[in-house]
Write a protein that holds these residues in place. Structure first.
Motif: not given
Length: 353
Positions: A42-52, A105-107, A90-95, A30-36
């Protein structure tokens, strides 16, 4: 033997074209959360993500992104057969968000999501991928204590739906002919894969390449051989460039995929023409590696107790005797439109010359 391979242009949160309890295996990344690179999706799926993200609420954005993936996992629970296996790469993300650097920790979050849906976690696999740069560290370099470990691995999380294994008829050909060699078992079922490396995408379209996150062919091919039998159907809800479908075709399994971007279906039309040659080369390479293993084992003074039924080679275990590779002998397009495509693959026993 024939296999079918369907791909639908659609949202993986609604796999409505797939009936309940019809897929034996899921192999996906899947697309990995918190990978830029996935922020816009993800923002298209839920605009609140972009706000956060804009406000620096990293943990809130992380959870909201996984909430969207959770809806896909709900669908997988519906379409996967009892005892079926789901393999999630899936991979974890650093950010750094709001000047605060951390790992997301996506996994661990995906593991929690599947377990809460009644899936049994099985031992997972780590595989190493190339670093994004030559530097093996982040932060302050050679000065302690503010450097950070570089993430160079991804997880293949493995789950079984329900607590029971799948049932097969005794000596079922679809299972015994799909056996793997003893030495392949020892390599594939190791918890760390160091022989599989990531690769850059060869897509000419820069935008398509940015939206693609295809993993190496060897990963889905190996997982399909490990966790499915001939006649099974492999599902990839995040289809991308179709690597899972191509691997399923080469392994003699059926496949179905979902993909948001219709352009990727056009990319696959070019890739799939290689299926006959690729399936043949993959099968021959496995057989050649086995024969090299046989020579090494004999040099060590070890004997073999069994002979393969279809190949002029000894094998270690009785379960390997009926192993039989398939190759793609022909491909026909199935009826489809811009919203779907499909192929019928004709398989024959592997040709050796």
């Amino acid at each position: 033997m024939e296999t079918t391979h369907r791909v639908f242009v659609g949202d993986a949160r609604d796999l409505s074209e797939i009936e309940d309890d019809t897929a034996e295996l899921v192999v996906t990344s899947p697309p990995y959360p918190m990978i830029e690179m996935w922020d816009d999706l993800f923002t298209e799926l839920d605009p609140a993500i972009g706000d956060a993200l804009e406000s620096g609420a990293g943990r809130e954005a992380f959870e909201a992104m996984h909430d969207q993936l959770d809806r896909v996992w709900d669908e997988l629970e519906r379409v996967l057969v009892d005892g079926g296996i789901a393999c999630i790469n899936v991979g974890d993300a650093t950010r750094s968000v709001d000047d605060s650097f951390r790992v997301y920790p996506n996994h661990a979050r995906v593991l929690e999501a599947f377990e809460s849906r009644g899936f049994d976690p099985l031992p997972d696999v780590l595989w190493r991928k190339p670093a994004n740069s030559a530097a093996k560290f982040m932060g302050s370099g050679t000065l302690p204590p503010n450097a950070y470990v570089t993430l160079e691995h991804e997880y293949v999380l493995i789950f079984r739906k329900g607590g029971e294994k799948r049932d097969f008829e005794p000596k079922a050909d679809c299972r015994y002919e799909a056996a793997y060699f003893w030495e392949e078992r020892n390599q594939w079922f190791s918890d760390v894969w160091t022989d599989v490396r990531g690769k850059l995408q060869a897509l000419e379209d820069d935008e398509l390449r940015d939206r693609s996150a295809a993993y190496p062919f060897e990963i889905p091919y190996r997982l399909i051989c490990m966790y499915s039998a001939y006649d099974d159907t492999v599902l990839d809800p995040f289809w991308g460039t179709g690597t899972t479908s191509l691997a399923a075709m080469c392994a003699g399994r059926n496949s179905v995929g979902y993909e948001l971007e219709s352009e990727f279906l056009e990319v696959f039309q070019d890739r799939v023409t290689d299926a006959p040659d690729l399936s043949r080369s993959v099968g021959r390479a496995r057989l050649e590696r086995h024969r090299e293993f046989v020579e090494r084992r004999r040099e060590e003074g070890k004997e073999f107790g069994y002979e393969a039924d279809y190949y002029d080679t000894p094998v270690v275990t009785k379960m390997e005797q009926g192993l039989r590779f398939r190759e793609v002998a022909g491909l026909d397009r199935l009826d489809g439109d811009r919203e779907s495509t499909g192929y019928l693959a004709e398989h024959v026993p592997l040709t050796l010359e």
